[in-house]
Design an enzyme around this catalytic site. Sequence first.
Site, PDB file in Angstrom:
ATOM      1  N   HIS A   1       0.842  -1.203   0.000  1.00  0.00           N
ATOM      2  CA  HIS A   1       0.000   0.000   0.000  1.00  0.00           C
ATOM      3  C   HIS A   1       0.878   1.254   0.000  1.00  0.00           C
ATOM      4  O   HIS A   1       0.672   2.189  -0.789  1.00  0.00           O
ATOM      5  CB  HIS A   1      -0.918  -0.022   1.227  1.00  0.00           C
ATOM      6  CG  HIS A   1      -1.843   1.146   1.314  1.00  0.00           C
ATOM      7  ND1 HIS A   1      -3.183   1.079   0.986  1.00  0.00           N
ATOM      8  CD2 HIS A   1      -1.621   2.430   1.706  1.00  0.00           C
ATOM      9  CE1 HIS A   1      -3.742   2.265   1.168  1.00  0.00           C
ATOM     10  NE2 HIS A   1      -2.815   3.107   1.607  1.00  0.00           N
ATOM     11  N   GLU A   2       1.874   1.256   0.893  1.00  0.00           N
ATOM     12  CA  GLU A   2       2.730   2.437   0.995  1.00  0.00           C
ATOM     13  C   GLU A   2       3.640   2.589  -0.230  1.00  0.00           C
ATOM     14  O   GLU A   2       3.947   3.714  -0.637  1.00  0.00           O
ATOM     15  CB  GLU A   2       3.558   2.388   2.281  1.00  0.00           C
ATOM     16  CG  GLU A   2       2.735   2.373   3.562  1.00  0.00           C
ATOM     17  CD  GLU A   2       1.721   3.501   3.649  1.00  0.00           C
ATOM     18  OE1 GLU A   2       1.946   4.562   2.998  1.00  0.00           O
ATOM     19  OE2 GLU A   2       0.702   3.348   4.337  1.00  0.00           O
TER      20      GLU A   2
ATOM     21  N   HIS B   1       2.196   4.621  -2.901  1.00  0.00           N
ATOM     22  CA  HIS B   1       2.314   6.077  -2.734  1.00  0.00           C
ATOM     23  C   HIS B   1       3.596   6.627  -3.346  1.00  0.00           C
ATOM     24  O   HIS B   1       3.774   7.850  -3.391  1.00  0.00           O
ATOM     25  CB  HIS B   1       2.234   6.451  -1.248  1.00  0.00           C
ATOM     26  CG  HIS B   1       0.845   6.447  -0.696  1.00  0.00           C
ATOM     27  ND1 HIS B   1      -0.150   7.264  -1.180  1.00  0.00           N
ATOM     28  CD2 HIS B   1       0.281   5.698   0.293  1.00  0.00           C
ATOM     29  CE1 HIS B   1      -1.267   7.040  -0.499  1.00  0.00           C
ATOM     30  NE2 HIS B   1      -1.033   6.097   0.389  1.00  0.00           N
TER      31      HIS B   1
ATOM     32  N   HIS C   1      -5.719   8.456  -2.384  1.00  0.00           N
ATOM     33  CA  HIS C   1      -6.355   7.137  -2.456  1.00  0.00           C
ATOM     34  C   HIS C   1      -7.499   7.181  -3.471  1.00  0.00           C
ATOM     35  O   HIS C   1      -8.664   7.010  -3.124  1.00  0.00           O
ATOM     36  CB  HIS C   1      -6.896   6.725  -1.078  1.00  0.00           C
ATOM     37  CG  HIS C   1      -5.824   6.456  -0.078  1.00  0.00           C
ATOM     38  ND1 HIS C   1      -5.913   6.848   1.240  1.00  0.00           N
ATOM     39  CD2 HIS C   1      -4.623   5.842  -0.199  1.00  0.00           C
ATOM     40  CE1 HIS C   1      -4.820   6.488   1.894  1.00  0.00           C
ATOM     41  NE2 HIS C   1      -4.021   5.878   1.037  1.00  0.00           N
TER      42      HIS C   1
END
Length: 314
Positions: free
Chosen positions: A210-211, A214, A220
């Site tokens: 998930h990170e 980024h 998101h």
Amino acid sequence: MSQDTISFQVNFKGNIIPVESWSLDNTIHELKEYLVENTGVPSEFQKLLYKSVLKDEKTLRECNFKSGIKITLMGSSKEEIQVVKEADSKITHQLSNKSRSKYAINPYKDVKRVEDLSQDYTFHRIEVIEHFPEPEKARKILERLKDDKGIRALMKKHKWNVGTLQELSPSERTILGFNRNRGQLISLRLRTDDMEGFRHYPEIRKVLLHELTHNVWSEHDDNFHRLNRQLNKEVVDLDWTASGGNKISNDEFYNSPEEDKVDEKAWQGGTFLLGGNSDRSKTLSKRELLAEAALIRLTKEEEELNEGCGSGKL
């Protein structure tokens, strides 16, 4: 109840907030303002989801709201955001003045020469909180992530370097992880809330993916979730020992042609937004349109990961 008014529910961190007799002409921004008092989350830090991310200027009617629906609110209060900032600051200040001065110039300078980084896509520094119990176990988890075959292959494919992979304090219970400056630093919560043990490795790896997303997308939004799902698939496909794929050489892997064909459709990404191109309905089959719509809908796990992400709040 008038046809122009509806009642619905807002789900926020497992709590249900009823919204009664609202006009369909109210805007999403007005709904956010109403939710401030109930949640303590400033409107600018709120994200409302119903099939997709809802835009402030849209009315409930334009967002196809109907009585009885349930929408999801994601966001953090000012106090929770401050906790993340303080956690980041505390861990950063644990570094020596010399180490901090190096990272202020270049987060990789004390690890490799800058010109060599392109051939070494990895995490260049590991940090744990030494005064917590069993720091060696925490370090082993971060080292395992760094050496994970799927993660390594994925980072090489996307040409990502991360300056520091660090442990996040478990006292920050509302946060699972964050990414600062698109990969300068990624922080992950490794320990359980009671600090009696460590979270399961697959859960920690999902937060890492998930990170890592980024590194490309800050918000998101649909683009973020499309890439994140791609990474969750790639991390298995690229680890030939786990997925049963076929190894060509030390650096290359392949899967069946049928899988490649599906990937090309499912993970083609970048600029598609819901409602962004009416001509797509003429060029895609019903099955393909349903597949794209399914990609946009968030799973419960994805919503939880969004809520536990501190990226963009620092």
